[in-house]
Design a protein around this motif. Sequence first.
Motif, short mmCIF file in Angstrom:
data_model
loop_
_atom_site.label_atom_id
_atom_site.label_comp_id
_atom_site.label_asym_id
_atom_site.label_seq_id
_atom_site.Cartn_x
_atom_site.Cartn_y
_atom_site.Cartn_z
N TYR A 357 0.82 -1.22 0.00
CA TYR A 357 0.00 0.00 0.00
C TYR A 357 0.85 1.26 0.00
O TYR A 357 1.87 1.35 0.67
CB TYR A 357 -0.89 0.00 1.24
CG TYR A 357 -1.83 1.19 1.34
CD1 TYR A 357 -3.08 1.16 0.75
CD2 TYR A 357 -1.46 2.34 2.03
CE1 TYR A 357 -3.95 2.25 0.85
CE2 TYR A 357 -2.30 3.43 2.14
CZ TYR A 357 -3.55 3.38 1.54
OH TYR A 357 -4.40 4.46 1.65
N THR A 385 -3.19 1.76 -3.72
CA THR A 385 -4.16 1.72 -2.62
C THR A 385 -4.86 0.36 -2.59
O THR A 385 -5.64 0.10 -1.69
CB THR A 385 -5.22 2.82 -2.76
OG1 THR A 385 -6.05 2.55 -3.89
CG2 THR A 385 -4.58 4.20 -2.88
N HIS A 386 -4.57 -0.46 -3.57
CA HIS A 386 -5.17 -1.80 -3.73
C HIS A 386 -6.70 -1.73 -3.60
O HIS A 386 -7.29 -2.28 -2.68
CB HIS A 386 -4.60 -2.77 -2.70
CG HIS A 386 -4.61 -4.19 -3.18
ND1 HIS A 386 -3.83 -5.16 -2.64
CD2 HIS A 386 -5.33 -4.81 -4.16
CE1 HIS A 386 -4.03 -6.31 -3.25
NE2 HIS A 386 -4.94 -6.11 -4.18
N HIS A 473 -7.07 -4.15 6.80
CA HIS A 473 -5.63 -4.18 7.04
C HIS A 473 -5.28 -5.01 8.26
O HIS A 473 -6.11 -5.26 9.13
CB HIS A 473 -5.09 -2.75 7.23
CG HIS A 473 -5.65 -2.02 8.41
ND1 HIS A 473 -5.04 -2.01 9.65
CD2 HIS A 473 -6.76 -1.23 8.55
CE1 HIS A 473 -5.75 -1.28 10.49
NE2 HIS A 473 -6.80 -0.79 9.86
#
Length: 595
Positions: A357, A385-386, A473
């Motif tokens: 990221y 930023t996936h 995350h």
Amino acid sequence: MGGLASLLIPLLLSPVIRLSQAATVSYNFNATWVTANPDGAFDRPTIGINGEWPIPRIEANIGDTILIDLYNGLGNQSTSLHFHGLFMNGSTHMDGPSFVSQCPIPPGSSFTYNFTIQQPGTYWYHSHTQSQYPDGLRGPLIIYDPDSPFKDQYDEELVMTLSDWYHDQMQDLIPPFMAKGNPTGAEPVPQAALMNETQGFKLSVEPGKTYLVRLVNIGAFAGQYVWFEGHNISIVEVDGVYTKPAEASMIYLSVAQRCSFLLTTKNDTSENFAITLFDALPPELNYNVTGWLVYDDKKSLPTPAIIDAFDPFDDMNLAPHDEQKLLPPPDRTVQLDVSMDNLGDGANYAFFNNITYKSPKVPSVYTVLSAGEQATDPRIYGEYTHPFVLGKDEIVQIVVNNLDSGRHPFHLHGHHFQAVYRGEESSGTFEDSGVKEEDLPAVPMRRDTLVVWPEGNIVLRFKADNAGVWLFHCHIEWHVTSGLIATFIEAPLEVQKTLTIPQNHLDVCSAGNVPVSGNAAANTEDFLDLSGQNEPPRPLPSGFTTGGIVAFVFSCIAGILGIAVVGWYEVLGEEAAADKAPHTSSGEGRTPGSA
């Protein structure tokens, strides 16, 4: 540590508070540096609120509106606040991660958080900027429920936090962690574990009473095995979701997880009991930390007992109190493979599907609002930023395959997910497990943070019914720093219909020179032109690249020329010496006609 007393005082809820109508609960926060020494070993700068640390507990009733005016008085760092576990329905711009839902708040600026809460339970709040919260900007957030199914089963509520503690600030720890001198990505080990941000914690209790204990792990790295000696507990809530009561003697709480349980005290005061934290970490961390259930403060505090093995309650065996059934088979499956590897600068990074990221130049929520119909195109949010764009009310399944040898607690913003499956340690990928839809539990537990075991896998399922931009995350803060983050852009066209950014938020962006429109590269003319977007270092090349071959050839040519020049100078030197030498008749040296 003037705020410590407020964390140690048990909270007794009165009927007046329980029956109060929805209200606006206001807080004025000034984030500043203070000095703290919670383990008694080292004074260090710590982020406090209004000159105190630990920072205040945020409290409200279900249905209340929380209004927080945050002034950044740190002087040398930007900041923000994330309200961990709260859905922020209709207010994704209040979620708190910098460059996702807002601009970071620069020193000297103020930012107003304004949101209404329709979910009860145990939560916490912390900075979501520059991996900053281990420096102290972290504290519990409690939402009381007058209709709790357990309201008649306890006498008092207690709030306890677990945390880890570093003697150095994050701004000093991160550069060597993310340097080529740490190619394995070894995380800095904290110097201490804490209960209620201190050591030697004493929890005063009375005999023959039942307490609802709200336990929150607000640490950055260490999960904790928690044991109340001589007492069993009954789990009734995790991560803001009521559970069917589950008896346990030991629990494991990863960073970011919460667990509420009923603890009934003994009927006499003849002795006190240890509360012990354990974790299997290196010896430089004081990871066996003891507090005490104190029945009588005049009696001695016992030495904690020794245990032979960790045997915590398996949280996958929990069941939701409301018996919500397994969601239908997914409309969309997102597979995320976790790995750790080095990039071209020699440092170790964390990856989902080989993407680490990197924040966009424009906060992703602002990109949604400025992109028009293109907001449904994931490309505009930046490769790093996936991003995954989700349709309104889609059933989404996240499959996490942990290809790493460490455990990871994964957290989803904006939702509870159903924890439908977790593979054992070293079980490989979910695809290799052979588990089918009919093998999944009929009534899975819901929560917002779940641990995947080393080289194992987890499967999570949720309904995309909360329009906004939400991160997924690992909550080990070192792995956030190294890039283990993905972004879900949920029903972006719905966001455009309902959301307006307050001027107060835009003023903060202006103060920090952060653009508020455009794609991830801040391009407002062509949203598919990402030139200039923030990027991580390029991967290490596998073998010779074209540039490497050219460099090698020129290096060889330069080497050959260098050898030739040296040889030429050597020949010139020999000839000059021969011309200067005297001639003799003895045959020494060269004579005319000699070979």
